[in-house]
Design a protein around this motif. Structure first.
Motif, PDB file in Angstrom:
ATOM      1  N   UNK A 191      -8.963 -89.292   1.070  1.00 39.99           N
ATOM      2  CA  UNK A 191      -7.505 -89.697   0.618  1.00 39.99           C
ATOM      3  C   UNK A 191      -7.707 -90.955   1.608  1.00 39.99           C
ATOM      4  N   UNK A 192      -6.277 -91.569   1.562  1.00 36.45           N
ATOM      5  CA  UNK A 192      -5.821 -92.814   2.300  1.00 36.45           C
ATOM      6  C   UNK A 192      -6.495 -92.761   3.782  1.00 36.45           C
ATOM      7  N   UNK A 193      -5.736 -91.446   4.184  1.00 37.86           N
ATOM      8  CA  UNK A 193      -5.868 -91.205   5.834  1.00 37.86           C
ATOM      9  C   UNK A 193      -6.889 -90.079   6.207  1.00 37.86           C
ATOM     10  N   UNK A 194      -7.650 -89.465   5.331  1.00 42.91           N
ATOM     11  CA  UNK A 194      -8.398 -88.289   5.843  1.00 42.91           C
ATOM     12  C   UNK A 194      -9.556 -88.108   4.808  1.00 42.91           C
ATOM     13  N   UNK A 195     -10.480 -87.395   5.419  1.00 40.87           N
ATOM     14  CA  UNK A 195     -11.659 -87.187   4.660  1.00 40.87           C
ATOM     15  C   UNK A 195     -11.931 -85.707   5.054  1.00 40.87           C
ATOM     16  N   UNK A 196     -11.923 -84.797   3.830  1.00 39.80           N
ATOM     17  CA  UNK A 196     -12.068 -83.338   3.992  1.00 39.80           C
ATOM     18  C   UNK A 196     -13.645 -83.068   3.667  1.00 39.80           C
ATOM     19  N   UNK A 197     -14.394 -82.513   4.410  1.00 41.46           N
ATOM     20  CA  UNK A 197     -15.799 -82.173   4.093  1.00 41.46           C
ATOM     21  C   UNK A 197     -15.804 -80.697   4.078  1.00 41.46           C
ATOM     22  N   UNK A 198     -16.559 -80.001   3.091  1.00 45.96           N
ATOM     23  CA  UNK A 198     -16.765 -78.796   2.767  1.00 45.96           C
ATOM     24  C   UNK A 198     -18.172 -78.656   2.269  1.00 45.96           C
ATOM     25  N   UNK A 199     -18.840 -77.411   2.784  1.00 45.32           N
ATOM     26  CA  UNK A 199     -19.934 -76.984   2.423  1.00 45.32           C
ATOM     27  C   UNK A 199     -20.251 -76.007   1.424  1.00 45.32           C
ATOM     28  N   UNK A 200     -21.422 -75.715   0.733  1.00 43.66           N
ATOM     29  CA  UNK A 200     -21.466 -74.613  -0.047  1.00 43.66           C
ATOM     30  C   UNK A 200     -20.983 -73.298   0.523  1.00 43.66           C
ATOM     31  N   UNK A 201     -21.191 -73.079   1.789  1.00 48.16           N
ATOM     32  CA  UNK A 201     -21.046 -71.986   2.501  1.00 48.16           C
ATOM     33  C   UNK A 201     -19.454 -71.742   2.439  1.00 48.16           C
ATOM     34  N   UNK A 202     -18.620 -72.938   2.700  1.00 47.87           N
ATOM     35  CA  UNK A 202     -17.113 -73.001   2.545  1.00 47.87           C
ATOM     36  C   UNK A 202     -16.583 -72.525   1.135  1.00 47.87           C
ATOM     37  N   UNK A 203     -17.402 -73.045   0.106  1.00 51.66           N
ATOM     38  CA  UNK A 203     -17.082 -73.032  -1.510  1.00 51.66           C
ATOM     39  C   UNK A 203     -17.460 -71.808  -2.144  1.00 51.66           C
ATOM     40  N   UNK A 204     -18.521 -71.306  -1.837  1.00 49.03           N
ATOM     41  CA  UNK A 204     -19.184 -70.176  -2.364  1.00 49.03           C
ATOM     42  C   UNK A 204     -19.780 -70.336  -3.572  1.00 49.03           C
ATOM     43  N   UNK A 205     -20.198 -71.637  -3.787  1.00 48.30           N
ATOM     44  CA  UNK A 205     -21.084 -72.417  -4.912  1.00 48.30           C
ATOM     45  C   UNK A 205     -21.599 -73.706  -4.343  1.00 48.30           C
ATOM     46  N   UNK A 206     -22.530 -74.158  -5.463  1.00 49.59           N
ATOM     47  CA  UNK A 206     -23.047 -75.613  -4.977  1.00 49.59           C
ATOM     48  C   UNK A 206     -21.994 -76.489  -4.992  1.00 49.59           C
ATOM     49  N   UNK A 207     -22.097 -77.469  -4.185  1.00 48.50           N
ATOM     50  CA  UNK A 207     -21.089 -78.631  -4.108  1.00 48.50           C
ATOM     51  C   UNK A 207     -21.205 -79.493  -5.042  1.00 48.50           C
ATOM     52  N   UNK A 208     -22.158 -79.726  -5.739  1.00 50.17           N
ATOM     53  CA  UNK A 208     -22.018 -80.508  -6.867  1.00 50.17           C
ATOM     54  C   UNK A 208     -21.197 -79.952  -8.035  1.00 50.17           C
ATOM     55  N   UNK A 209     -21.456 -78.398  -8.240  1.00 47.53           N
ATOM     56  CA  UNK A 209     -20.752 -77.664  -9.092  1.00 47.53           C
ATOM     57  C   UNK A 209     -19.130 -77.827  -8.852  1.00 47.53           C
ATOM     58  N   UNK A 210     -18.744 -77.726  -7.751  1.00 43.35           N
ATOM     59  CA  UNK A 210     -17.384 -77.829  -7.234  1.00 43.35           C
ATOM     60  C   UNK A 210     -16.971 -79.225  -7.506  1.00 43.35           C
ATOM     61  N   UNK A 211     -17.768 -80.340  -7.365  1.00 45.66           N
ATOM     62  CA  UNK A 211     -17.424 -81.766  -7.507  1.00 45.66           C
ATOM     63  C   UNK A 211     -16.952 -82.170  -8.898  1.00 45.66           C
TER      64      UNK A 211
END
Length: 144
Positions: free
Chosen positions: A112-132
């Protein structure tokens, strides 16, 4: 998922990871109890126990790390707080991939304009490419 107008997608920490962290916490606590005569080792095991307990507690308090719908995304910020970000405020959604020595990491970045949120596959429960890809699909649908 529900109908298109109310479609929402949630990504959460897999239940197995929570159980594994809780079991590791219990194991380190047991080792701490058994090593109470060895002060340096006791300190090390207590620190490890507290650290693992904090990670497991976060998984219990905020199991859903990311949610998205037609209006925007909700992300976990800090330890367990949630922050709502409308789609117009999202600057970019991308996958950051890095290789160093034997490590290969992939993180989903929501900028976002003021933040960057980082999430791993462990956070998401699936591959990050699929979530993106799913986030981009929801974002594009919201623009229609």
């Amino acid at each position: 998922m529900s109908d298109e107008a109310g479609e929402e997608r949630r990504w959460r920490v897999p239940h197995g990871h929570v159980v594994l962290k809780a079991a590791a916490t219990a194991a380190f606590a047991l080792v701490a109890l058994l090593s109470r005569d060895d002060r340096p080792f006791l300190l090390l095991t207590v620190v490890a126990t507290v650290g693992l307990a904090a990670l497991a507690l976060r998984d219990v308090l905020a199991p859903v790390r990311l949610a998205a719908d037609a209006e925007g995304v909700t992300v976990v910020a800090g330890y367990a707080a949630r922050r709502r970000v409308p789609w117009p405020a999202v600057v970019a959604i991308r996958v950051d991939e890095r290789r160093r020595l034997l490590l290969h990491t992939r993180l989903l970045e929501i900028e976002t304009a003021g933040d960057l949120y980082l999430l791993s596959a462990y956070d998401l429960g699936e591959e990050v490419e699929d979530a993106a890809a799913e986030l981009e699909r929801l974002r594009t649908r919201a623009d229609l």
